[in-house]
Design a protein around this motif. Structure first.
Motif, PDB file in Angstrom:
ATOM      1  N   GLU A  43       0.984  -1.183  -0.058  1.00 14.17           N
ATOM      2  CA  GLU A  43       0.191  -0.081   0.035  1.00 14.17           C
ATOM      3  C   GLU A  43       0.748   1.044  -0.149  1.00 14.17           C
ATOM      4  OE1 GLU A  43      -2.949   0.029   3.081  1.00 14.17           O
ATOM      5  OE2 GLU A  43      -3.648  -2.020   2.653  1.00 14.17           O
ATOM      6  N   ALA A  44       1.747   1.274   0.711  1.00  7.53           N
ATOM      7  CA  ALA A  44       2.833   2.309   0.636  1.00  7.53           C
ATOM      8  C   ALA A  44       3.417   2.512  -0.620  1.00  7.53           C
ATOM      9  CB  ALA A  44       4.122   2.276   1.525  1.00  7.53           C
ATOM     10  N   ASP A  49       3.442   5.940  -5.577  1.00  6.79           N
ATOM     11  CA  ASP A  49       3.063   5.982  -6.918  1.00  6.79           C
ATOM     12  C   ASP A  49       2.049   7.145  -7.307  1.00  6.79           C
ATOM     13  OD1 ASP A  49       5.183   4.149  -7.559  1.00  6.79           O
ATOM     14  OD2 ASP A  49       3.478   2.461  -7.700  1.00  6.79           O
ATOM     15  N   THR A  50       1.138   7.070  -6.647  1.00  2.00           N
ATOM     16  CA  THR A  50       0.109   8.020  -6.630  1.00  2.00           C
ATOM     17  C   THR A  50       0.438   9.471  -6.693  1.00  2.00           C
ATOM     18  OG1 THR A  50      -1.594   6.336  -5.800  1.00  2.00           O
ATOM     19  CG2 THR A  50      -2.354   8.846  -5.824  1.00  2.00           C
ATOM     20  N   LEU A  54       0.764  12.609  -9.503  1.00  2.08           N
ATOM     21  CA  LEU A  54       0.185  13.804  -9.188  1.00  2.08           C
ATOM     22  C   LEU A  54       1.080  15.077  -9.303  1.00  2.08           C
ATOM     23  CD1 LEU A  54      -2.184  13.225  -6.010  1.00  2.08           C
ATOM     24  CD2 LEU A  54      -2.857  13.569  -8.468  1.00  2.08           C
ATOM     25  N   LEU A  55       2.362  14.809  -9.004  1.00  2.00           N
ATOM     26  CA  LEU A  55       3.288  15.788  -9.214  1.00  2.00           C
ATOM     27  C   LEU A  55       3.924  15.963 -10.378  1.00  2.00           C
ATOM     28  CD1 LEU A  55       5.537  14.658  -5.868  1.00  2.00           C
ATOM     29  CD2 LEU A  55       4.002  16.863  -6.253  1.00  2.00           C
ATOM     30  N   ASN A  71       0.092  11.774   1.991  1.00  2.00           N
ATOM     31  CA  ASN A  71       1.202  11.612   2.377  1.00  2.00           C
ATOM     32  C   ASN A  71       1.673  12.070   3.611  1.00  2.00           C
ATOM     33  OD1 ASN A  71       3.918  10.567   0.890  1.00  2.00           O
ATOM     34  ND2 ASN A  71       4.443  12.610   1.043  1.00  2.00           N
ATOM     35  N   ASN A  72       1.013  12.910   4.083  1.00  2.00           N
ATOM     36  CA  ASN A  72       1.587  13.612   5.650  1.00  2.00           C
ATOM     37  C   ASN A  72       1.674  12.845   6.578  1.00  2.00           C
ATOM     38  OD1 ASN A  72       0.823  15.061   8.311  1.00  2.00           O
ATOM     39  ND2 ASN A  72       1.572  16.842   6.817  1.00  2.00           N
ATOM     40  N   LYS A  73       2.942  12.521   7.329  1.00  2.00           N
ATOM     41  CA  LYS A  73       3.231  11.644   8.187  1.00  2.00           C
ATOM     42  C   LYS A  73       2.570  11.898   9.595  1.00  2.00           C
ATOM     43  CE  LYS A  73       5.415   9.573   5.304  1.00  2.00           C
ATOM     44  NZ  LYS A  73       5.084   8.304   4.516  1.00  2.00           N
ATOM     45  N   GLY A  74       2.287  13.099   9.872  1.00  2.00           N
ATOM     46  CA  GLY A  74       1.724  13.625  11.181  1.00  2.00           C
ATOM     47  C   GLY A  74       0.137  13.337  10.993  1.00  2.00           C
TER      48      GLY A  74
END
Length: 458
Positions: A43-44, A49-50, A54-55, A71-74
């Motif tokens: 999943e990670a 890849d997603t 997007l970038l 993607n935000n780890k917080g």
């Protein structure tokens, strides 16, 4: 009792989604974007890849929010806290393990052996209440996680508009610096042949020096705003070199007319729902405290005793706590005080939420009117003045210094227009946060009059 124990503990199991489905639904209803918990597995890799896809294109406000939620780890930390709350819920639905005791006494040739197995009866009786309390806490944890996701989306949108506006200002100030450089060079050439006074030459040189300082300041502000957005997106390395559009989005044709913003805030704000849930959970906890006020330890179980030369004796054993020294009055008073605290906290939050949403809507309408005013009035008038000065210059009715002075006067107007457009989009984000999330930040609308006055003095 054994059958009942097995039945109750069998019902206390973990959910398949860990509560993330409802959190994702609440987040999508308020931001338009779903969330996803990245586990250290395939999943990670899918998330990475997603994000990379997007970038590949210049970021938009929606894609920036989508990347942050992915993607935000917080935010991933809050998902783990949600798992802790579910573990507490499952634990509350399971009976405490039985205790086994064994004793052996020997006196001469006689040996006495005692055995007992004890079960927590109070835990069994109060299990439905405790499960209900933990279930409400789990629901509150879902609201808290969704609130953090909505807050992250709002922070990301603010950072996005700040970054784009700062980059747009930096690009414009670089153009101003180029024009100032050309004006300073022209004044030096005219000074060599005696066609310009020292005063006019000094004005052009100081304008170029000031423009150089403003470019340095604008570039740093653009870097700082971009890095703030990068942190919220959770990007690093090569992914940190994402692209931003050259200018802010256009204003909508008309502002949204919201006559029921207070009602929307009361029904959709997650912090208000969390306060209500906390009050309900505290009320249930108060009921449990009163129910176990006099007896909060009650164990029962099977026991047998065997002694040398005597038949084995079977029976049962009950152990309870006697309310002699502590009648749990302090514990009950503490629970009642906590309940009143949560009730008053909910009422205070509702009052502040109504005020915040009114303030946010006022900022939204005011910044829209200001941005539209700059777009339709101030900037077109500045352009008309520039065209007229250019015509006069071409007709030898105006000097080159009048042309340069007019160019200096345009700087403050263009920067003010960029700031007004940025303030509108931030105010729109704050309004949505005040309605759906936990409230937006206060928007301070500054005046650009001093800057314009300073430019006119030149």
């Amino acid at each position: 009792m054994a059958v009942l124990t097995v039945f109750l503990t069998g019902c206390a199991t973990f959910s398949n989604d860990g509560g993330l489905d409802s959190v994702s639904t609440m987040t999508k209803e308020r931001t338009g974007q779903a969330i996803q918990f990245s586990k250290p597995s395939a999943e990670a890799n899918t998330t990475s890849d997603t994000v990379r896809q997007l970038l590949q294109k210049p970021l938009t406000p929606d894609t920036a929010v989508q990347i942050a939620l992915l993607n935000n780890k917080g935010l991933q930390v809050s998902f783990a806290e949600l798992g802790v709350a579910e573990a507490d819920l499952v634990q509350a639905g399971r009976l405490r393990n039985p205790s086994f005791s064994f004793g052996r006494m020997r006196g001469g040739d006689d040996v006495e052996i005692e055995r007992s197995v004890m079960f927590d009866l109070i835990g069994l009786v109060t299990m439905p209440i405790r499960s209900g309390i933990e279930k409400r806490r789990f629901e509150q944890a879902k609201l808290q996680t969704a609130s953090q996701a909505v807050q992250l989306a709002a922070d990301t949108r603010r950072a996005y508009f700040n970054a784009v506006a700062a980059q747009q200002t930096a690009l414009y100030m670089e153009q101003v610096q180029g024009a100032a450089d050309a004006g300073a060079e022209m004044s030096q050439r005219l000074a060599r042949v005696g066609n310009v006074s020292k005063l006019d030459q000094a004005r052009e040189q100081v304008f170029f020096a000031d423009a150089t300082a403003q470019v340095a300041r604008a570039r740093h502000n653009a870097t700082a705003a971009r890095e703030q957005l990068t942190r919220l997106l959770g990007l690093w390395g090569v992914n940190a070199s994402f692209k931003l559009p050259d200018r802010l989005p256009d204003l909508p044709k008309a502002p949204n007319d919201m006559a029921n913003v207070e009602q929307l805030a009361m029904s959709q704000r997650l912090d208000v729902q969390m306060a209500k849930s906390d009050a309900q959970a505290t009320a249930r906890a108060l009921g449990l405290t009163k129910a176990t006020r006099f007896i909060n330890v009650l164990d029962a179980g099977y026991a047998n005793t065997s002694e040398t030369g005597e038949p084995r004796a079977n029976g049962y054993e009950i152990e309870l706590e006697l309310p002699i020294f502590d009648w749990s009055g302090a514990r009950t008073a503490r629970a009642e005080a906590m309940y009143m605290q949560s009730v008053n906290r909910t009422a205070d939050l509702a009052i502040r939420a109504r005020s915040q949403v009114r303030e946010a809507y006022s900022a939204y309408r005011t910044t829209y009117d200001l941005a539209r005013h700059y777009q339709t009035e101030v900037v077109p008038l500045r352009k008309k003045i520039s065209d007229e000065v250019l015509l006069r210059y071409n007709g030898m009715l105006a000097s080159v210094f009048e042309l340069l002075t007019d160019a200096r006067d345009q700087v403050s107007s263009v920067n003010a227009a960029i700031e007004a457009q940025r303030d509108f989009w931030i105010a729109e984000t704050d309004l949505q946060a005040a309605i759906n999330g936990t409230g937006g930040s206060s928007v301070q609308i500054s005046s650009s009059a001093p800057a314009e006055a300073g430019a006119a003095e030149h």
